[in-house]
Motif scaffolding. Structure first.
Motif, short mmCIF file in Angstrom:
data_model
loop_
_atom_site.label_atom_id
_atom_site.label_comp_id
_atom_site.label_asym_id
_atom_site.label_seq_id
_atom_site.Cartn_x
_atom_site.Cartn_y
_atom_site.Cartn_z
N HIS A 82 0.82 -1.22 0.00
CA HIS A 82 0.00 0.00 0.00
C HIS A 82 0.86 1.27 0.00
O HIS A 82 0.36 2.36 -0.23
CB HIS A 82 -0.97 0.00 1.18
N GLN A 83 2.16 1.12 0.23
CA GLN A 83 3.07 2.27 0.19
C GLN A 83 3.68 2.47 -1.20
O GLN A 83 4.51 3.36 -1.37
CB GLN A 83 4.19 2.06 1.22
N LEU A 84 3.25 1.67 -2.16
CA LEU A 84 3.80 1.73 -3.51
C LEU A 84 2.76 2.27 -4.48
O LEU A 84 1.56 2.09 -4.30
CB LEU A 84 4.22 0.33 -3.98
N SER A 85 3.23 2.91 -5.55
CA SER A 85 2.34 3.34 -6.64
C SER A 85 1.93 2.13 -7.46
O SER A 85 2.50 1.04 -7.33
CB SER A 85 3.05 4.35 -7.53
N GLY A 86 0.96 2.31 -8.36
CA GLY A 86 0.52 1.20 -9.22
C GLY A 86 1.66 0.65 -10.06
O GLY A 86 1.81 -0.57 -10.20
N GLY A 87 2.47 1.54 -10.63
CA GLY A 87 3.59 1.09 -11.45
C GLY A 87 4.62 0.33 -10.64
O GLY A 87 5.17 -0.68 -11.10
N GLN A 88 4.88 0.81 -9.41
CA GLN A 88 5.83 0.11 -8.53
C GLN A 88 5.31 -1.26 -8.13
O GLN A 88 6.06 -2.23 -8.08
CB GLN A 88 6.12 0.97 -7.30
N ARG A 89 4.01 -1.34 -7.86
CA ARG A 89 3.42 -2.65 -7.52
C ARG A 89 3.56 -3.63 -8.67
O ARG A 89 3.86 -4.81 -8.46
CB ARG A 89 1.95 -2.49 -7.17
N GLN A 90 3.33 -3.14 -9.90
CA GLN A 90 3.45 -4.06 -11.04
C GLN A 90 4.90 -4.48 -11.24
O GLN A 90 5.17 -5.62 -11.62
CB GLN A 90 2.86 -3.41 -12.30
N ARG A 91 5.84 -3.60 -10.96
CA ARG A 91 7.26 -3.97 -11.02
C ARG A 91 7.58 -5.08 -10.00
O ARG A 91 8.32 -6.02 -10.30
CB ARG A 91 8.15 -2.75 -10.76
N ILE A 92 6.99 -4.97 -8.80
CA ILE A 92 7.19 -6.01 -7.78
C ILE A 92 6.56 -7.32 -8.24
O ILE A 92 7.14 -8.40 -8.07
CB ILE A 92 6.61 -5.57 -6.42
N ALA A 93 5.36 -7.24 -8.84
CA ALA A 93 4.70 -8.46 -9.35
C ALA A 93 5.57 -9.13 -10.42
O ALA A 93 5.67 -10.36 -10.46
CB ALA A 93 3.32 -8.11 -9.90
N ILE A 94 6.20 -8.33 -11.27
CA ILE A 94 7.08 -8.88 -12.31
C ILE A 94 8.34 -9.49 -11.67
O ILE A 94 8.77 -10.58 -12.04
CB ILE A 94 7.45 -7.79 -13.34
N ALA A 95 8.89 -8.77 -10.68
CA ALA A 95 10.07 -9.30 -9.97
C ALA A 95 9.76 -10.63 -9.31
O ALA A 95 10.57 -11.56 -9.35
CB ALA A 95 10.54 -8.29 -8.91
#
Length: 251
Positions: free
Chosen positions: A138-151
């Motif tokens: 919840h501390q991440l932006s949408g783009g950052q969350r998708q980067r984490i999902a990809i990671a």
């Protein structure tokens, strides 16, 4: 010559008698980026979910790198080989887990021991530094969350990525960054992509070939050159392109 990374034959998925996938057959070559397009309800996401084992398929066959898999059952080797990135970066990450925990979990499941190095590499690969390790989603932006999902998908070193509208929930400026990140990962790792999108511009940018789906069936198969030069055999494909271009202009 190697066989296809992903081979689907006569795949049937029914829900209460409704044919969501109606005997679909596709081959996706090793290292290829393959697009799947169609209107809402055409069966494209159902196809990815059936491949991933999230929906069972009633009949037909699935072969991944020469190994056959049944309607729903998947083993650990399958999940090492095939990973999926979902449309919604808000829904696919556990809200009460830190990024560190989210990335550690698949490593633990698959028995990796060099976890520190793998987490650091995964964050670096998706353009996020070690400062993100102990943040919550919840501390991440949408783009950052998708980067984490990809990671999280890449961290177990899969060979095939299933991408279900991976940028459609993101702002246009962030979409390009995520697509470029995915393309770089494919080149660096020799990945095979199966990518679902309603946006033919995204497919044209990312993929070499595509299948057009309608009412649970593949109605046309094209390479991207035919898409760009509008060499369609189906009016439905032409309408899809027109709708995609119209949507993009309004956006």
């Amino acid at each position: 010559m190697t066989g296809p990374a992903l081979s689907i034959r006569d795949m049937l998925v029914t829900f209460n008698g409704f044919r969501a996938l109606d005997e679909v057959s596709l081959d996706i070559a090793t290292g290829e980026s393959f697009g799947i397009v169609g209107e809402s309800g055409s069966g494209k996401s159902t196809l990815l979910r059936a491949v991933a084992g999230l929906n069972r398929f009633d009949s037909g066959s699935l072969t991944v790198n020469g190994r056959s898999y049944g309607g729903r059952k998947r083993d650990q080797e399958f999940y090492r080989t095939v990973q999926m990135v979902f449309q919604d970066p808000y829904g696919s990450l556990h809200p009460r887990q830190t990024v560190d925990r989210l990335l550690l979990e698949p490593l633990a499941i698959h028995g990796f021991t060099d976890t520190e190095a793998r987490i650091a590499r995964a964050l670096d690969e998706v353009g996020l530094g070690s400062g993100f390790r102990f943040r919550f989603s919840h501390q991440l932006s949408g783009g950052q969350r998708q980067r984490i999902a990809i990671a999280r998908a890449l961290i177990v070193e899969p060979k095939v990525l299933l991408l279900d509208e991976p940028t459609s929930a993101l702002d246009a400026s962030i979409q390009a960054e995520i697509l470029n990140l995915l393309e770089q990962a494919r080149k660096d790792r020799g990945l095979t992509f199966a990518m679902v999108s309603h946006d033919l511009a995204v497919i044209s940018h990312m993929c070499e070939r595509l299948a057009v789906m309608r009412k649970g069936k593949v109605v046309e198969a094209l390479d991207v050159g035919q898409l760009r030069s509008r060499e369609f055999s189906m009016d439905y494909t032409r309408e899809l392109l027109r709708a995609s271009e119209g949507f993009r202009r309004e956006a």
